[in-house]
Design a protein around this motif. Sequence first.
Motif, PDB file in Angstrom:
ATOM      1  N   ILE A 100     -10.957   9.887   6.540  1.00 55.70           N
ATOM      2  CA  ILE A 100      -9.620  10.046   5.978  1.00 55.70           C
ATOM      3  C   ILE A 100      -8.730   8.866   6.352  1.00 55.70           C
ATOM      4  O   ILE A 100      -8.020   8.301   5.502  1.00 55.70           O
ATOM      5  N   GLY A 101      -8.784   8.480   7.621  1.00 58.32           N
ATOM      6  CA  GLY A 101      -7.918   7.407   8.092  1.00 58.32           C
ATOM      7  C   GLY A 101      -8.123   6.111   7.347  1.00 58.32           C
ATOM      8  O   GLY A 101      -7.161   5.472   6.897  1.00 58.32           O
ATOM      9  N   TYR A 102      -9.367   5.715   7.179  1.00 61.76           N
ATOM     10  CA  TYR A 102      -9.630   4.442   6.531  1.00 61.76           C
ATOM     11  C   TYR A 102      -9.487   4.514   5.013  1.00 61.76           C
ATOM     12  O   TYR A 102      -9.207   3.503   4.365  1.00 61.76           O
ATOM     13  N   LEU A 103      -9.672   5.714   4.432  1.00 60.54           N
ATOM     14  CA  LEU A 103      -9.421   5.857   3.003  1.00 60.54           C
ATOM     15  C   LEU A 103      -7.943   5.624   2.707  1.00 60.54           C
ATOM     16  O   LEU A 103      -7.581   4.913   1.761  1.00 60.54           O
ATOM     17  N   VAL A 104      -7.082   6.221   3.522  1.00 61.30           N
ATOM     18  CA  VAL A 104      -5.641   6.006   3.361  1.00 61.30           C
ATOM     19  C   VAL A 104      -5.285   4.555   3.658  1.00 61.30           C
ATOM     20  O   VAL A 104      -4.518   3.913   2.925  1.00 61.30           O
ATOM     21  N   ALA A 105      -5.853   4.012   4.728  1.00 61.52           N
ATOM     22  CA  ALA A 105      -5.541   2.637   5.113  1.00 61.52           C
ATOM     23  C   ALA A 105      -5.972   1.637   4.053  1.00 61.52           C
ATOM     24  O   ALA A 105      -5.342   0.587   3.883  1.00 61.52           O
ATOM     25  N   ALA A 106      -7.050   1.949   3.322  1.00 65.72           N
ATOM     26  CA  ALA A 106      -7.533   1.022   2.299  1.00 65.72           C
ATOM     27  C   ALA A 106      -6.512   0.802   1.196  1.00 65.72           C
ATOM     28  O   ALA A 106      -6.452  -0.280   0.593  1.00 65.72           O
ATOM     29  N   ALA A 107      -5.708   1.827   0.932  1.00 68.63           N
ATOM     30  CA  ALA A 107      -4.712   1.695  -0.132  1.00 68.63           C
ATOM     31  C   ALA A 107      -3.551   0.796   0.273  1.00 68.63           C
ATOM     32  O   ALA A 107      -2.903   0.188  -0.585  1.00 68.63           O
ATOM     33  N   GLY A 108      -3.295   0.704   1.581  1.00 66.25           N
ATOM     34  CA  GLY A 108      -2.125  -0.020   2.053  1.00 66.25           C
ATOM     35  C   GLY A 108      -2.061  -1.477   1.651  1.00 66.25           C
ATOM     36  O   GLY A 108      -1.107  -1.907   0.970  1.00 66.25           O
ATOM     37  N   PRO A 109      -3.048  -2.314   2.029  1.00 64.51           N
ATOM     38  CA  PRO A 109      -2.966  -3.732   1.667  1.00 64.51           C
ATOM     39  C   PRO A 109      -2.896  -3.982   0.167  1.00 64.51           C
ATOM     40  O   PRO A 109      -2.177  -4.879  -0.285  1.00 64.51           O
ATOM     41  N   VAL A 110      -3.625  -3.192  -0.629  1.00 62.78           N
ATOM     42  CA  VAL A 110      -3.624  -3.408  -2.082  1.00 62.78           C
ATOM     43  C   VAL A 110      -2.286  -3.021  -2.693  1.00 62.78           C
ATOM     44  O   VAL A 110      -1.676  -3.791  -3.442  1.00 62.78           O
ATOM     45  N   LEU A 111      -1.820  -1.809  -2.392  1.00 65.06           N
ATOM     46  CA  LEU A 111      -0.565  -1.344  -2.986  1.00 65.06           C
ATOM     47  C   LEU A 111       0.615  -2.199  -2.546  1.00 65.06           C
ATOM     48  O   LEU A 111       1.473  -2.570  -3.365  1.00 65.06           O
TER      49      LEU A 111
ATOM     50  N   VAL B  94      -0.716   0.865   8.895  1.00 67.20           N
ATOM     51  CA  VAL B  94       0.247  -0.135   9.361  1.00 67.20           C
ATOM     52  C   VAL B  94      -0.478  -1.331   9.969  1.00 67.20           C
ATOM     53  O   VAL B  94      -0.149  -2.492   9.687  1.00 67.20           O
ATOM     54  N   PHE B  95      -1.492  -1.066  10.774  1.00 68.99           N
ATOM     55  CA  PHE B  95      -2.201  -2.147  11.444  1.00 68.99           C
ATOM     56  C   PHE B  95      -2.899  -3.060  10.435  1.00 68.99           C
ATOM     57  O   PHE B  95      -2.802  -4.296  10.526  1.00 68.99           O
ATOM     58  N   TYR B  96      -3.591  -2.477   9.466  1.00 72.70           N
ATOM     59  CA  TYR B  96      -4.344  -3.308   8.527  1.00 72.70           C
ATOM     60  C   TYR B  96      -3.440  -4.036   7.544  1.00 72.70           C
ATOM     61  O   TYR B  96      -3.764  -5.138   7.089  1.00 72.70           O
ATOM     62  N   VAL B  97      -2.316  -3.452   7.203  1.00 67.64           N
ATOM     63  CA  VAL B  97      -1.355  -4.179   6.370  1.00 67.64           C
ATOM     64  C   VAL B  97      -0.858  -5.418   7.110  1.00 67.64           C
ATOM     65  O   VAL B  97      -0.768  -6.519   6.550  1.00 67.64           O
ATOM     66  N   MET B  98      -0.557  -5.259   8.389  1.00 67.44           N
ATOM     67  CA  MET B  98      -0.060  -6.390   9.164  1.00 67.44           C
ATOM     68  C   MET B  98      -1.149  -7.432   9.387  1.00 67.44           C
ATOM     69  O   MET B  98      -0.889  -8.642   9.318  1.00 67.44           O
ATOM     70  N   ILE B  99      -2.365  -6.998   9.655  1.00 66.36           N
ATOM     71  CA  ILE B  99      -3.468  -7.940   9.829  1.00 66.36           C
ATOM     72  C   ILE B  99      -3.698  -8.734   8.539  1.00 66.36           C
ATOM     73  O   ILE B  99      -3.994  -9.925   8.557  1.00 66.36           O
ATOM     74  N   THR B 100      -3.550  -8.052   7.397  1.00 61.78           N
ATOM     75  CA  THR B 100      -3.812  -8.704   6.115  1.00 61.78           C
ATOM     76  C   THR B 100      -2.711  -9.663   5.721  1.00 61.78           C
ATOM     77  O   THR B 100      -2.968 -10.810   5.313  1.00 61.78           O
ATOM     78  N   TRP B 101      -1.451  -9.241   5.845  1.00 62.04           N
ATOM     79  CA  TRP B 101      -0.367  -9.975   5.211  1.00 62.04           C
ATOM     80  C   TRP B 101       0.574 -10.689   6.166  1.00 62.04           C
ATOM     81  O   TRP B 101       1.481 -11.394   5.708  1.00 62.04           O
ATOM     82  N   LEU B 102       0.381 -10.545   7.489  1.00 58.44           N
ATOM     83  CA  LEU B 102       1.279 -11.230   8.407  1.00 58.44           C
ATOM     84  C   LEU B 102       1.328 -12.742   8.172  1.00 58.44           C
ATOM     85  O   LEU B 102       2.418 -13.325   8.121  1.00 58.44           O
TER      86      LEU B 102
END
Length: 420
Positions: free
Chosen positions: A369-380, A252-260
């Motif tokens: 694990i946390g960052y592997l899952v988080a990596a998919a967020g901004p791209v997907l 959630v945090f990295y998606v918001m940092i990327t796309w806000l």
Amino acid sequence: MTASTAGPTPPASRQRKGTSTNATADGPAGPVVKGALVGVILVALNMRSSTAGVGSVLPDVTADLHWSEALASGLVVLPLLCFAALSPLAPAISRKLGMHRTVMAALAVLTVGILLRSVPGSVWIWAGTVLLGAGIAVLNVVTPVLVKRDFPHRAAVVTAAYSAVQGGTAAVATVAVAFIIGIDGGLWRAALASSVVFALAGLAYWLFLALRTSTREDHLAQPAPSNHPAPSPWRKRLAWQIAAFMSMQSTVFYVMITWLPSIEQQHGIPAVQAGLHQSLLQAATLVATVLGALLLRRGPDQRAIVVVATCVMTTGIVGLLVHPALAGLWACCVGAGGGLTLVTALSLFAMRTRTMAETGAVSAMGQSIGYLVAAAGPVLLGSLHDATGDWTGVLLILLGLLALQTLAGLRAAKPGHIWN
């Protein structure tokens, strides 16, 4: 305390149990930990500063290099993939090189990566991004171990302190990036290079520590000697619950940092103002982590923090959906909740373990694990926006992830230890 008054070095078995006879109230005494807090703070300066402002420049990057939004999000995702891939290797690297030399090497790689990312040419921006991600990946794992080693009785407070520094530096870096691209969007490479000042400061200090600390002293303070493997957390339910909480929080945090900034610009908010709102998000993270230092001292149960923090983040996401004109306020909500969940997740690595070896193993697993899952967020989710042309679906998905974050966090935040 100097080496001459520290007393004899305890056997390795006693070090692993955290019962060193030369420990002070904060941790083991002696040359190896002099300046420890300064060193941790300088590491914290670099753990988010080089990635914090990337979201602000993505519109300029996509326009200049003719990239899609999904491709541009790779500048955020690549470091996360490095975190996931290299986190399991970091404990072994630190045992081989020694803690100080490991941190120094990681900062050197980070410095080269920041500079290389800013060289003209698409190849260099990707290569530099990989290198800076590799450097931060090692720092992410070894820092909780440093805290556990040098401040075993104040781990939560020191973790909150360096998390606050991360948030503050990220806010400063984001403002700097927004200011530079506000002058001219074509200066986005210079904007990305601005964070190198933090890397150079950290590298100089840790080079000094590495040179003044003997190899023997450095290796005495390792979480586990090479002939005594660290325990494996991969079959421990609590370790997986911590990893799941870390995964949702990071995504959630990295998606918001990327796309806000892009979400705001779709609603007519100017690019410079959107970039400043992102700096507000980072500043709110700073304030929340300072508050977290106080809350985490109240006891071993962090479930109330998880609930409150997730509710604050949810308020921010819902606000963006129903009233985007107040995006600055909603960015603060996301940052405040995100800061509390981040410091809680990082603290759980030390609070749910008893030894440095255990902390290192859980930190490596949780962050991998946390960052592997988080990596998919901004791209997907960036791809979802490309397909739909709207950010509403993305924000709704984030609300679902916050529900999962609550479930995992309530289990991870219960008092207890992974190896009972």
